[in-house]
Design a protein around this motif. Sequence first.
Motif, PDB file in Angstrom:
ATOM      1  N   LEU A  48       0.826  -1.206   0.000  1.00 17.42           N
ATOM      2  CA  LEU A  48       0.000   0.000   0.000  1.00 17.42           C
ATOM      3  C   LEU A  48       0.864   1.260   0.000  1.00 17.42           C
ATOM      4  N   GLU A  49       1.911   1.268   0.810  1.00 18.02           N
ATOM      5  CA  GLU A  49       2.809   2.425   0.846  1.00 18.02           C
ATOM      6  C   GLU A  49       3.474   2.643  -0.509  1.00 18.02           C
ATOM      7  N   LEU A  50       3.849   1.552  -1.179  1.00 14.47           N
ATOM      8  CA  LEU A  50       4.446   1.671  -2.507  1.00 14.47           C
ATOM      9  C   LEU A  50       3.452   2.280  -3.488  1.00 14.47           C
ATOM     10  N   ILE A  51       2.238   1.815  -3.471  1.00 13.38           N
ATOM     11  CA  ILE A  51       1.207   2.342  -4.381  1.00 13.38           C
ATOM     12  C   ILE A  51       0.981   3.831  -4.132  1.00 13.38           C
ATOM     13  N   ILE A  52       0.875   4.210  -2.873  1.00 18.08           N
ATOM     14  CA  ILE A  52       0.653   5.620  -2.535  1.00 18.08           C
ATOM     15  C   ILE A  52       1.811   6.481  -3.038  1.00 18.08           C
ATOM     16  N   ASP A  53       3.043   6.038  -2.789  1.00 14.08           N
ATOM     17  CA  ASP A  53       4.193   6.827  -3.243  1.00 14.08           C
ATOM     18  C   ASP A  53       4.351   6.797  -4.754  1.00 14.08           C
ATOM     19  N   TYR A  54       3.958   5.722  -5.384  1.00 16.51           N
ATOM     20  CA  TYR A  54       3.984   5.661  -6.847  1.00 16.51           C
ATOM     21  C   TYR A  54       3.037   6.713  -7.426  1.00 16.51           C
ATOM     22  N   LEU A  55       1.848   6.811  -6.847  1.00 19.04           N
ATOM     23  CA  LEU A  55       0.841   7.744  -7.359  1.00 19.04           C
ATOM     24  C   LEU A  55       1.112   9.196  -6.963  1.00 19.04           C
TER      25      LEU A  55
END
Length: 98
Positions: A48-55
Amino acid sequence: MQNNSSFLEDLFNTIQKKAKSKDKKSYTKSLLKEGKHKIAQKVGEESLELIIDYLNGSKQRTIEEASDLIYHFFVLLHSKKIKLNEIKKELKKRQNVR
């Protein structure tokens, strides 16, 4: 400079060594001791943290979160007694599949 494949293999091997160590300060050892639910939770959190930082985040934060996810993913594999070569074998089977 070592290639990415051997670096990832070294990381996986390091996790295996830390799992067997007697170092009470080892994060890897403590995570494995907490069990599969904690490991799964950490993989979910890091995903989830990766997705948030990706976006929404910076490139650097995305690199950091991707690194966290890879580490926790490798711990998950180790805890399930899955070898990195088994993942490689499965991915090779899928190379020419559309």
